[in-house]
Design a protein around this motif. Structure first.
Motif: not given
Length: 243
Positions: A11-34
């Motif tokens: 979670i990341k908020t700037f000036d009361d605006k939640r820019v990132i809201d409960d984001v989760s993900f995983k990237v393993e070795n040799g893998e590309t996440l877009a």
């Protein structure tokens, strides 16, 4: 070496605006996440959180020991340094690396990384003498000079013509294969998603609205992927326009 990149409930908020809201993900070795989405959806903010340029309000970032390399949107090369010195910058300036290599070893490392991105023998050129696509590839060489466990790419094909974009996409795949790093690519280009990504997340207003493979996204099974793939103005995602 086990290499991975994982974020949990970020979670990341700037000036009361939640820019990132409960984001989760995983990237393993040799893998590309877009990480994809319209402008202003929070994509680049996630990269800045992962590499420590920003601090999250809450959540967890789990990174394997070792370097995280960042490839910036517009190369961010030092104009006053030649290509060799741009690439070797971290090896000369970082305290933990400064005494690790001799000058001859550094020259060899620079030559090896340049060859890896298809730019053999341009050590003495300056950024102003290179095309945008060549500058981008020099920034790739600079990113991998520290043998990173993770590589983060912020809009790697921004401002490039279609042929240069294809070349850059090919090198993202090649660097993944050569380094076995866990790679994260922020993009809104369909070609970059299809050519480089093993899986992707789609963000809208800081939330993950789709998670899956490029093939699953292309099926357009939900209203978010359908709108993104067809570039439609109609759908749940509204473009933010400046008034």
């Amino acid at each position: 070496v086990y290499k991975r990149q994982e974020v949990k409930n970020l979670i990341k908020t700037f000036d009361d605006k939640r820019v990132i809201d409960d984001v989760s993900f995983k990237v393993e070795n040799g893998e590309t996440l877009a990480i994809v989405g319209f402008s202003g959806s929070g994509k680049s903010t996630i990269l800045k959180l992962i590499c420590g340029l920003l601090t999250p309000d809450s959540g967890e970032i789990i990174t394997s020991k070792g370097d995280i390399a960042m490839v910036f949107q517009y190369s961010a090369l030092f104009d006053s340094l030649n290509v060799a010195d741009n690439i070797a910058f971290a090896l000369h300036e970082r305290k933990d690396l400064r005494k690790k290599y001799t000058e001859k070893e550094i020259r060899n490392i620079v030559a090896e990384k340049l060859e890896l991105v298809g730019l053999k023998g341009i050590e003495n050129k300056f950024p102003s003498e290179l095309s945008g696509g060549m500058q981008k590839r020099v920034s790739f060489a600079r990113a991998i000079v520290t043998e990173p466990n993770s590589i983060l790419y912020d809009e790697p094909t921004a401002g490039l013509d279609p042929i240069s974009s294809t070349l850059i996409e090919d090198y993202i795949v090649r660097l993944k294969e050569e380094t076995n790093a866990a790679s994260v690519v922020v993009t809104h280009q369909m070609s970059t998603i299809n050519r480089t990504a093993d899986k992707l997340i789609m963000l809208y207003q800081g939330k993950v609205v789709f998670q899956g493979t490029p093939e699953e996204m292309m099926r357009q099974d939900n209203e978010y992927t359908k709108q993104f793939v067809t570039a439609s103005l109609e759908g749940p995602m509204q473009m933010i326009t400046e008034s």
